[in-house]
Motif scaffolding. Structure first.
Motif, PDB file in Angstrom:
ATOM      1  N   MET A   1      10.704  -5.948   5.639  1.00 16.49           N
ATOM      2  CA  MET A   1       9.480  -5.261   6.030  1.00 16.49           C
ATOM      3  C   MET A   1       8.441  -5.531   4.947  1.00 16.49           C
ATOM      4  N   ARG A   2       7.220  -5.843   5.394  1.00 22.06           N
ATOM      5  CA  ARG A   2       6.087  -6.033   4.493  1.00 22.06           C
ATOM      6  C   ARG A   2       4.948  -5.148   4.988  1.00 22.06           C
ATOM      7  N   PHE A   3       4.064  -4.776   4.101  1.00 23.68           N
ATOM      8  CA  PHE A   3       2.869  -4.052   4.517  1.00 23.68           C
ATOM      9  C   PHE A   3       1.705  -5.041   4.530  1.00 23.68           C
ATOM     10  N   CYS A   4       0.890  -4.931   5.580  1.00 21.03           N
ATOM     11  CA  CYS A   4      -0.247  -5.827   5.767  1.00 21.03           C
ATOM     12  C   CYS A   4      -1.501  -5.003   6.014  1.00 21.03           C
TER      13      CYS A   4
ATOM     14  N   ALA B   1      -2.636 -11.438   9.623  1.00 21.64           N
ATOM     15  CA  ALA B   1      -2.971 -10.325   8.719  1.00 21.64           C
ATOM     16  C   ALA B   1      -2.511 -10.633   7.299  1.00 21.64           C
ATOM     17  N   GLN B   2      -3.352 -10.259   6.350  1.00 25.16           N
ATOM     18  CA  GLN B   2      -3.029 -10.490   4.948  1.00 25.16           C
ATOM     19  C   GLN B   2      -1.979  -9.490   4.470  1.00 25.16           C
ATOM     20  N   THR B   3      -0.963 -10.004   3.789  1.00 25.00           N
ATOM     21  CA  THR B   3       0.099  -9.162   3.232  1.00 25.00           C
ATOM     22  C   THR B   3      -0.411  -8.465   1.973  1.00 25.00           C
ATOM     23  N   CYS B   4      -0.013  -7.230   1.806  1.00 22.98           N
ATOM     24  CA  CYS B   4      -0.382  -6.440   0.633  1.00 22.98           C
ATOM     25  C   CYS B   4       0.735  -6.540  -0.405  1.00 22.98           C
ATOM     26  N   ASP B   5       0.374  -6.812  -1.634  1.00 25.85           N
ATOM     27  CA  ASP B   5       1.359  -6.823  -2.708  1.00 25.85           C
ATOM     28  C   ASP B   5       1.901  -5.397  -2.856  1.00 25.85           C
ATOM     29  N   PRO B   6       3.232  -5.228  -2.901  1.00 30.84           N
ATOM     30  CA  PRO B   6       3.805  -3.874  -2.980  1.00 30.84           C
ATOM     31  C   PRO B   6       3.277  -3.045  -4.145  1.00 30.84           C
TER      32      PRO B   6
END
Length: 176
Positions: free
Chosen positions: A80-83, A104-109
């Motif tokens: 799972m990644r946050f975007c 969509a651009q992925t957000c660095d955790p």
């Protein structure tokens, strides 16, 4: 009760709430979350896109995205990644959950200051999710420093849960 039995019982109970009751409970839950000091201090907030048996995030995503950077989960295989949240790019993804498209651009955790997590919880912060472990794996990453806020309907706050070593506890639990 096993986690599987608990998930099924809570799903039935959540879906048994009428639409108006679920909507009002969701407004109370996210209103309380929005008043947390940690929310006020957060620049980037991770929020789930809700399923019909979870507190409804649609109104919250729209409202919060006007004042915060909002990121939402996307499942890619076992990860799972946050975007970046953009309602125009949401599409049905894994398990029918709305998620950002591949553009969509992925957000660095490490950039997420606060994350809102659905589930069934104990007052001490133990969580029972849907059983795939996506949040546990994500939140256990060494680069995740977000304040973890569990949200649920009042009946999903239980006395105890069967705990497993990989379960990640929440910092706050908010119910209606």
């Amino acid at each position: 009760m096993t986690k599987k039995e608990l998930r099924a019982a809570m799903r039935r109970r959540n879906l048994g709430m009428d639409a108006a009751e679920r909507a009002e409970a969701s407004r109370r839950i996210f209103g309380r979350a929005g008043r947390l000091e940690a929310f006020g201090a957060a620049r980037t907030v991770g929020v789930f896109c809700s399923l019909p048996d979870e507190p409804d995030t649609a109104e919250t995503l729209a409202r919060w995205s006007a004042v915060k950077r909002i990121v939402v989960p996307r499942v890619e295989g076992d990860v799972m990644r946050f975007c970046e949240y953009d309602p125009q790019t949401l599409r049905p993804g894994a398990f029918g959950i709305a998620e950002p498209g591949p553009e969509a651009q992925t957000c660095d955790p490490s950039e997420i200051d606060l994350v809102i997590v659905p589930g069934t919880f104990t007052a001490a912060g133990a969580r029972c999710g849907r059983g795939r472990g996506y949040y546990d794996k994500y939140l256990a990453r060494p680069d995740v420093h977000a304040v973890k806020v569990g949200v649920c309907f009042a009946h999903q706050l239980v006395g105890e849960l069967p705990a497993e070593p990989h379960d990640v506890a929440m910092d706050y639990i908010i119910t209606d």
